[in-house]
Write a protein that holds these residues in place. Structure first.
Motif, PDB file in Angstrom:
ATOM      1  N   ARG A   1      32.407  45.325 -42.313  1.00 57.84           N
ATOM      2  CA  ARG A   1      33.111  44.160 -41.787  1.00 57.84           C
ATOM      3  C   ARG A   1      32.263  42.899 -41.900  1.00 57.84           C
ATOM      4  NH1 ARG A   1      36.347  47.185 -42.713  1.00 57.84           N
ATOM      5  NH2 ARG A   1      37.868  48.207 -41.353  1.00 57.84           N
ATOM      6  N   ASP A   2      31.092  43.030 -42.465  1.00 63.15           N
ATOM      7  CA  ASP A   2      30.221  41.875 -42.634  1.00 63.15           C
ATOM      8  C   ASP A   2      30.624  41.147 -43.912  1.00 63.15           C
ATOM      9  OD1 ASP A   2      28.238  40.028 -43.053  1.00 63.15           O
ATOM     10  OD2 ASP A   2      26.588  41.377 -42.538  1.00 63.15           O
ATOM     11  N   PRO A   3      31.196  39.937 -43.823  1.00 67.71           N
ATOM     12  CA  PRO A   3      31.666  39.247 -45.031  1.00 67.71           C
ATOM     13  C   PRO A   3      30.551  38.906 -46.005  1.00 67.71           C
ATOM     14  CG  PRO A   3      31.727  37.775 -43.133  1.00 67.71           C
ATOM     15  CD  PRO A   3      31.439  39.152 -42.606  1.00 67.71           C
ATOM     16  N   ARG A   4      29.307  38.846 -45.522  1.00 70.06           N
ATOM     17  CA  ARG A   4      28.200  38.590 -46.441  1.00 70.06           C
ATOM     18  C   ARG A   4      28.065  39.716 -47.454  1.00 70.06           C
ATOM     19  NH1 ARG A   4      23.429  37.986 -42.286  1.00 70.06           N
ATOM     20  NH2 ARG A   4      24.550  39.836 -41.541  1.00 70.06           N
ATOM     21  N   VAL A   5      28.538  40.902 -47.069  1.00 69.05           N
ATOM     22  CA  VAL A   5      28.497  42.062 -47.963  1.00 69.05           C
ATOM     23  C   VAL A   5      29.856  42.294 -48.612  1.00 69.05           C
ATOM     24  CG1 VAL A   5      28.052  44.535 -48.117  1.00 69.05           C
ATOM     25  CG2 VAL A   5      26.670  43.111 -46.586  1.00 69.05           C
ATOM     26  N   SER A   6      30.901  42.361 -47.785  1.00 71.22           N
ATOM     27  CA  SER A   6      32.217  42.733 -48.306  1.00 71.22           C
ATOM     28  C   SER A   6      32.781  41.693 -49.259  1.00 71.22           C
ATOM     29  CB  SER A   6      33.200  42.954 -47.153  1.00 71.22           C
ATOM     30  OG  SER A   6      33.345  41.771 -46.383  1.00 71.22           O
ATOM     31  N   ASP A   7      32.394  40.431 -49.108  1.00 71.71           N
ATOM     32  CA  ASP A   7      32.905  39.379 -49.984  1.00 71.71           C
ATOM     33  C   ASP A   7      31.981  39.079 -51.160  1.00 71.71           C
ATOM     34  OD1 ASP A   7      35.044  39.203 -48.333  1.00 71.71           O
ATOM     35  OD2 ASP A   7      34.422  37.361 -47.322  1.00 71.71           O
ATOM     36  N   TRP A   8      30.934  39.891 -51.324  1.00 70.59           N
ATOM     37  CA  TRP A   8      30.044  39.688 -52.476  1.00 70.59           C
ATOM     38  C   TRP A   8      30.839  39.806 -53.763  1.00 70.59           C
ATOM     39  CZ3 TRP A   8      25.238  37.886 -52.897  1.00 70.59           C
ATOM     40  CH2 TRP A   8      24.540  38.099 -54.094  1.00 70.59           C
ATOM     41  N   TRP A   9      31.685  40.845 -53.859  1.00 69.54           N
ATOM     42  CA  TRP A   9      32.670  40.968 -54.929  1.00 69.54           C
ATOM     43  C   TRP A   9      34.046  41.005 -54.277  1.00 69.54           C
ATOM     44  CZ3 TRP A   9      30.365  40.008 -59.229  1.00 69.54           C
ATOM     45  CH2 TRP A   9      29.107  40.539 -59.533  1.00 69.54           C
TER      46      TRP A   9
END
Length: 313
Positions: free
Chosen positions: A47-55
């Motif tokens: 749920r961390d967007p820094r990770v999940s939104d990387w791609w």
């Protein structure tokens, strides 16, 4: 107290009640559930967007036990969807109709190979004699599919769409074709992408592909507009060549199909690369089976023309 050996494993039982330890009769062995050292939540969506939104992708959704392409579960696609349909789904976001899939399949099949006359095929075979694997031979061949060898389909789609845009702007088909041809020649020179062939007086693949487009148009699967534009280009070229016809080739015919099916022009090149990779694989594999070492582009008994300085004494 328990002692620890050099492997990091306890050599004796730990007292009940210590943090991280349970009595022997309450322990559950989960060592077979995951690799040693792998955390319990591996692969779980974060749920961390820094990770999940990387791609960010709309193509594939994946989590433990789940694979979905464009929303379709993989187990529902396997055995029910052809490779051509899968290409459409992956690049376009939806499954094609049956008629659309047939046209796409025909275009992909028609361009798989043109023998070692084609630089990409020759390179695949030469690479295979250099001791590399199939993936290296294929990559070497695919990397030469550029603007001159491999890009004509993309350029033809661009030209056909530019002509269609001129028609939409009010020009007649004849005037739109003349203007579109002038623009293409000004941009790329006298060779018109999709027309003429250095080996075939008439490319045997093109008439058959156009016949399939005509059939699909009669059935309402495509408009037939781009087939009409391509034929008008061929007629205009003949007029400019004092009646000498320059027939449509495989790139022009597949460009008609890709334009009729609504593929963006850059995807026409990508689809050609997918198609030609089949022939590249076949030739690389055949050459690997035949053997041979360091085969160049010409037999060793033949030498190239040297036009440099005379020997220096």
């Amino acid at each position: 107290m328990s002692s620890i050996d050099t492997s990091g494993h306890a050599s004796g039982p730990a007292p009940d009640g210590l943090p991280g330890h349970e009595p022997e009769d309450k322990r559950v062995d989960t060592s077979g559930d995951r690799p040693r050292g792998q955390p319990d939540d591996v692969g779980q969506p974060t749920r961390d967007p820094r990770v999940s939104d990387w791609w960010t992708t709309s193509i594939i959704e994946m989590s433990p036990g789940v694979i979905r392409y464009r929303g379709h579960a993989i187990q529902d696609l396997i055995g029910n969807v052809s490779f051509a349909q899968m290409i459409w789904l992956m690049t376009r976001g939806e499954l094609p109709g049956a008629g659309q899939a047939r046209l796409l399949d025909a275009a992909l099949m028609a361009a798989v190979d043109h023998g070692p006359q084609a630089p990409s095929i020759a390179i695949a075979r030469m690479a295979a004699t250099c001791g590399v694997g199939l993936n290296n031979a294929m990559a070497s061949a695919l990397n030469v599919l550029g603007d001159v060898h491999g890009g004509a389909g993309e350029q033809a789609v661009e030209m056909f769409r530019a002509i269609a845009a001129r028609q939409d702007g009010g020009l007649s088909l004849a005037d739109a074709v003349a203007a579109g041809l002038d623009e293409a020649i000004a941009a790329r020179g006298k060779f018109v992408s999709g027309f003429g062939h250095r080996f075939h007086p008439v490319d045997p693949r093109a008439p058959r592909l156009l016949a399939l487009v005509d059939e699909a148009a009669r059935e309402g699967g495509v408009s037939g507009r781009f087939a009409a534009i391509a034929r008008a280009v061929e007629d205009e070229l003949a007029t400019r060549k004092s009646g000498r016809r320059i027939p449509m080739n495989i790139d022009g015919a597949t460009a008609v199909i890709y334009a009729e099916l609504g593929f963006p022009a850059p995807l026409a090149r990508g689809l050609f690369c997918l198609s030609r990779s089949v022939g590249i694989l076949a030739h690389a594999w055949e050459q690997t089976q035949q053997g041979g070492r360091n085969k160049g582009p010409m037999p060793r008994d033949y030498l190239w023309t040297y036009d440099g300085p005379a020997p220096i004494a």
